[in-house]
Design a protein around this motif. Structure first.
Motif, PDB file in Angstrom:
ATOM      1  N   LEU A 173       3.899   5.713  -5.463  1.00 58.21           N
ATOM      2  CA  LEU A 173       3.754   5.762  -6.922  1.00 58.21           C
ATOM      3  C   LEU A 173       2.669   6.764  -7.314  1.00 58.21           C
ATOM      4  O   LEU A 173       2.851   7.575  -8.227  1.00 58.21           O
ATOM      5  CB  LEU A 173       3.419   4.365  -7.463  1.00 58.21           C
ATOM      6  CG  LEU A 173       3.123   4.250  -8.950  1.00 58.21           C
ATOM      7  CD1 LEU A 173       4.314   4.689  -9.782  1.00 58.21           C
ATOM      8  CD2 LEU A 173       2.725   2.820  -9.297  1.00 58.21           C
ATOM      9  N   HIS A 174       1.554   6.741  -6.592  1.00 58.90           N
ATOM     10  CA  HIS A 174       0.463   7.661  -6.897  1.00 58.90           C
ATOM     11  C   HIS A 174       0.871   9.110  -6.633  1.00 58.90           C
ATOM     12  O   HIS A 174       0.501  10.008  -7.386  1.00 58.90           O
ATOM     13  CB  HIS A 174      -0.781   7.286  -6.087  1.00 58.90           C
ATOM     14  CG  HIS A 174      -2.056   7.553  -6.800  1.00 58.90           C
ATOM     15  ND1 HIS A 174      -2.533   6.749  -7.815  1.00 58.90           N
ATOM     16  CD2 HIS A 174      -2.958   8.540  -6.662  1.00 58.90           C
ATOM     17  CE1 HIS A 174      -3.671   7.238  -8.265  1.00 58.90           C
ATOM     18  NE2 HIS A 174      -3.949   8.333  -7.577  1.00 58.90           N
ATOM     19  N   ALA A 175       1.639   9.318  -5.586  1.00 57.32           N
ATOM     20  CA  ALA A 175       2.126  10.671  -5.286  1.00 57.32           C
ATOM     21  C   ALA A 175       3.020  11.177  -6.416  1.00 57.32           C
ATOM     22  O   ALA A 175       2.883  12.323  -6.860  1.00 57.32           O
ATOM     23  CB  ALA A 175       2.878  10.681  -3.959  1.00 57.32           C
ATOM     24  N   LEU A 176       3.914  10.318  -6.888  1.00 57.41           N
ATOM     25  CA  LEU A 176       4.803  10.689  -7.991  1.00 57.41           C
ATOM     26  C   LEU A 176       4.002  11.027  -9.245  1.00 57.41           C
ATOM     27  O   LEU A 176       4.222  12.070  -9.880  1.00 57.41           O
ATOM     28  CB  LEU A 176       5.789   9.553  -8.275  1.00 57.41           C
ATOM     29  CG  LEU A 176       6.717   9.744  -9.465  1.00 57.41           C
ATOM     30  CD1 LEU A 176       7.656  10.916  -9.225  1.00 57.41           C
ATOM     31  CD2 LEU A 176       7.498   8.474  -9.725  1.00 57.41           C
ATOM     32  N   VAL A 177       3.061  10.172  -9.604  1.00 58.92           N
ATOM     33  CA  VAL A 177       2.257  10.404 -10.802  1.00 58.92           C
ATOM     34  C   VAL A 177       1.403  11.660 -10.634  1.00 58.92           C
ATOM     35  O   VAL A 177       1.232  12.433 -11.581  1.00 58.92           O
ATOM     36  CB  VAL A 177       1.385   9.173 -11.129  1.00 58.92           C
ATOM     37  CG1 VAL A 177       0.377   9.474 -12.224  1.00 58.92           C
ATOM     38  CG2 VAL A 177       2.271   8.004 -11.539  1.00 58.92           C
ATOM     39  N   THR A 178       0.890  11.894  -9.433  1.00 56.10           N
ATOM     40  CA  THR A 178       0.090  13.092  -9.180  1.00 56.10           C
ATOM     41  C   THR A 178       0.912  14.352  -9.407  1.00 56.10           C
ATOM     42  O   THR A 178       0.449  15.303 -10.049  1.00 56.10           O
ATOM     43  CB  THR A 178      -0.476  13.083  -7.748  1.00 56.10           C
ATOM     44  OG1 THR A 178      -1.357  11.967  -7.609  1.00 56.10           O
ATOM     45  CG2 THR A 178      -1.232  14.364  -7.444  1.00 56.10           C
ATOM     46  N   VAL A 179       2.134  14.366  -8.910  1.00 57.46           N
ATOM     47  CA  VAL A 179       3.002  15.531  -9.089  1.00 57.46           C
ATOM     48  C   VAL A 179       3.246  15.772 -10.577  1.00 57.46           C
ATOM     49  O   VAL A 179       3.149  16.911 -11.062  1.00 57.46           O
ATOM     50  CB  VAL A 179       4.331  15.346  -8.329  1.00 57.46           C
ATOM     51  CG1 VAL A 179       5.361  16.388  -8.728  1.00 57.46           C
ATOM     52  CG2 VAL A 179       4.085  15.389  -6.825  1.00 57.46           C
ATOM     53  N   VAL A 180       3.526  14.725 -11.308  1.00 51.78           N
ATOM     54  CA  VAL A 180       3.760  14.850 -12.752  1.00 51.78           C
ATOM     55  C   VAL A 180       2.484  15.304 -13.460  1.00 51.78           C
ATOM     56  O   VAL A 180       2.512  16.244 -14.272  1.00 51.78           O
ATOM     57  CB  VAL A 180       4.270  13.513 -13.338  1.00 51.78           C
ATOM     58  CG1 VAL A 180       4.298  13.548 -14.856  1.00 51.78           C
ATOM     59  CG2 VAL A 180       5.645  13.188 -12.778  1.00 51.78           C
ATOM     60  N   ALA A 181       1.352  14.677 -13.146  1.00 52.85           N
ATOM     61  CA  ALA A 181       0.087  15.016 -13.810  1.00 52.85           C
ATOM     62  C   ALA A 181      -0.313  16.462 -13.532  1.00 52.85           C
ATOM     63  O   ALA A 181      -0.739  17.183 -14.445  1.00 52.85           O
ATOM     64  CB  ALA A 181      -1.025  14.068 -13.355  1.00 52.85           C
ATOM     65  N   VAL A 182      -0.162  16.889 -12.284  1.00 50.61           N
ATOM     66  CA  VAL A 182      -0.547  18.260 -11.930  1.00 50.61           C
ATOM     67  C   VAL A 182       0.370  19.274 -12.608  1.00 50.61           C
ATOM     68  O   VAL A 182      -0.094  20.302 -13.101  1.00 50.61           O
ATOM     69  CB  VAL A 182      -0.575  18.446 -10.396  1.00 50.61           C
ATOM     70  CG1 VAL A 182      -0.658  19.906 -10.006  1.00 50.61           C
ATOM     71  CG2 VAL A 182      -1.741  17.662  -9.805  1.00 50.61           C
ATOM     72  N   SER A 183       1.654  18.986 -12.674  1.00 50.46           N
ATOM     73  CA  SER A 183       2.565  19.934 -13.322  1.00 50.46           C
ATOM     74  C   SER A 183       2.286  20.023 -14.825  1.00 50.46           C
ATOM     75  O   SER A 183       2.298  21.114 -15.395  1.00 50.46           O
ATOM     76  CB  SER A 183       4.025  19.589 -13.045  1.00 50.46           C
ATOM     77  OG  SER A 183       4.364  18.361 -13.616  1.00 50.46           O
TER      78      SER A 183
ATOM     79  N   SER B   7       0.839  -1.209   0.000  1.00 52.20           N
ATOM     80  CA  SER B   7       0.000   0.000   0.000  1.00 52.20           C
ATOM     81  C   SER B   7       0.867   1.250   0.000  1.00 52.20           C
ATOM     82  O   SER B   7       0.616   2.192  -0.756  1.00 52.20           O
ATOM     83  CB  SER B   7      -0.932   0.015   1.210  1.00 52.20           C
ATOM     84  OG  SER B   7      -1.933  -0.955   1.079  1.00 52.20           O
ATOM     85  N   LEU B   8       1.892   1.258   0.846  1.00 47.83           N
ATOM     86  CA  LEU B   8       2.795   2.418   0.897  1.00 47.83           C
ATOM     87  C   LEU B   8       3.517   2.617  -0.428  1.00 47.83           C
ATOM     88  O   LEU B   8       3.690   3.753  -0.882  1.00 47.83           O
ATOM     89  CB  LEU B   8       3.794   2.259   2.040  1.00 47.83           C
ATOM     90  CG  LEU B   8       3.211   2.417   3.449  1.00 47.83           C
ATOM     91  CD1 LEU B   8       4.259   2.035   4.498  1.00 47.83           C
ATOM     92  CD2 LEU B   8       2.702   3.822   3.667  1.00 47.83           C
ATOM     93  N   ALA B   9       3.930   1.520  -1.054  1.00 44.74           N
ATOM     94  CA  ALA B   9       4.584   1.623  -2.360  1.00 44.74           C
ATOM     95  C   ALA B   9       3.625   2.219  -3.394  1.00 44.74           C
ATOM     96  O   ALA B   9       4.006   3.095  -4.179  1.00 44.74           O
ATOM     97  CB  ALA B   9       5.075   0.252  -2.818  1.00 44.74           C
ATOM     98  N   CYS B  10       2.371   1.777  -3.373  1.00 43.29           N
ATOM     99  CA  CYS B  10       1.382   2.303  -4.322  1.00 43.29           C
ATOM    100  C   CYS B  10       1.060   3.765  -4.025  1.00 43.29           C
ATOM    101  O   CYS B  10       0.869   4.561  -4.951  1.00 43.29           O
ATOM    102  CB  CYS B  10       0.115   1.447  -4.286  1.00 43.29           C
ATOM    103  SG  CYS B  10       0.334  -0.181  -5.029  1.00 43.29           S
ATOM    104  N   ILE B  11       1.015   4.128  -2.750  1.00 39.65           N
ATOM    105  CA  ILE B  11       0.782   5.528  -2.383  1.00 39.65           C
ATOM    106  C   ILE B  11       1.935   6.396  -2.889  1.00 39.65           C
ATOM    107  O   ILE B  11       1.724   7.480  -3.433  1.00 39.65           O
ATOM    108  CB  ILE B  11       0.577   5.663  -0.861  1.00 39.65           C
ATOM    109  CG1 ILE B  11      -0.767   5.058  -0.465  1.00 39.65           C
ATOM    110  CG2 ILE B  11       0.689   7.120  -0.413  1.00 39.65           C
ATOM    111  CD1 ILE B  11      -0.950   4.847   1.028  1.00 39.65           C
TER     112      ILE B  11
END
Length: 149
Positions: free
Chosen positions: A18-28, A12-16
């Motif tokens: 990964l999601h944080a990384l993708v969120t930062v990229v998507a938002v930028s 779960s922590l690994a997926c969180i």
């Protein structure tokens, strides 16, 4: 009972992460795309939203793949039953029940579902924020500029 809980928590922590990384990229990416001036604001908004949604969907698929790999590594269910399918059913909380984990790994399904629910909610929040920010920018671009400078 502790090993499945520990493994599920770590995945779960690994997926969180990964999601944080993708969120930062998507938002930028959405921020830079949303700031562009366009003659077709509705089409532009649709494009920004669709691109953001696709990036977030890719993140979810990657997270399901992480769960499926984990199921394979720990032997949570029979591989011939389709571990990727099993991971998708758990992550999306469909809960068909046609594949069940081995007894000692029963806890991993609910942990997967809890992770999926959290990350789907997170994605919905990101999409809403991208929509809000893009609309704010488009409204500001339509407003007449003041003569002071």
């Amino acid at each position: 009972m502790m090993l499945p809980f520990l493994v599920g928590t770590l995945v779960s922590l690994a997926c969180i992460g990964l999601h944080a990384l993708v969120t930062v990229v998507a938002v930028s990416i959405a921020r830079s795309a949303g700031l562009r001036h366009t003659a077709r604001p509705r089409s532009h908004l649709m494009g920004v939203m669709m691109a953001t949604a696709v990036v977030l969907m890719v993140a979810h698929v990657l997270e399901v793949l992480v769960w499926a790999a984990t199921y394979s590594i720990v032997g949570a269910a029979a591989a011939e039953d389709g571990l990727l399918y099993f991971a998708f059913v758990n992550y999306t909380t469909l809960g068909y029940g046609d594949i069940t984990p081995v007894r000692e790994w029963r806890l991993i399904g609910p942990l997967t579902a809890m992770n999926g629910v959290l990350l789907f909610g997170w994605s919905a929040a990101v999409l809403f924020e991208v929509l809000r920010k893009t609309l704010d920018h488009l409204e500001a671009a339509k407003a007449p500029r003041s003569a002071s400078g």
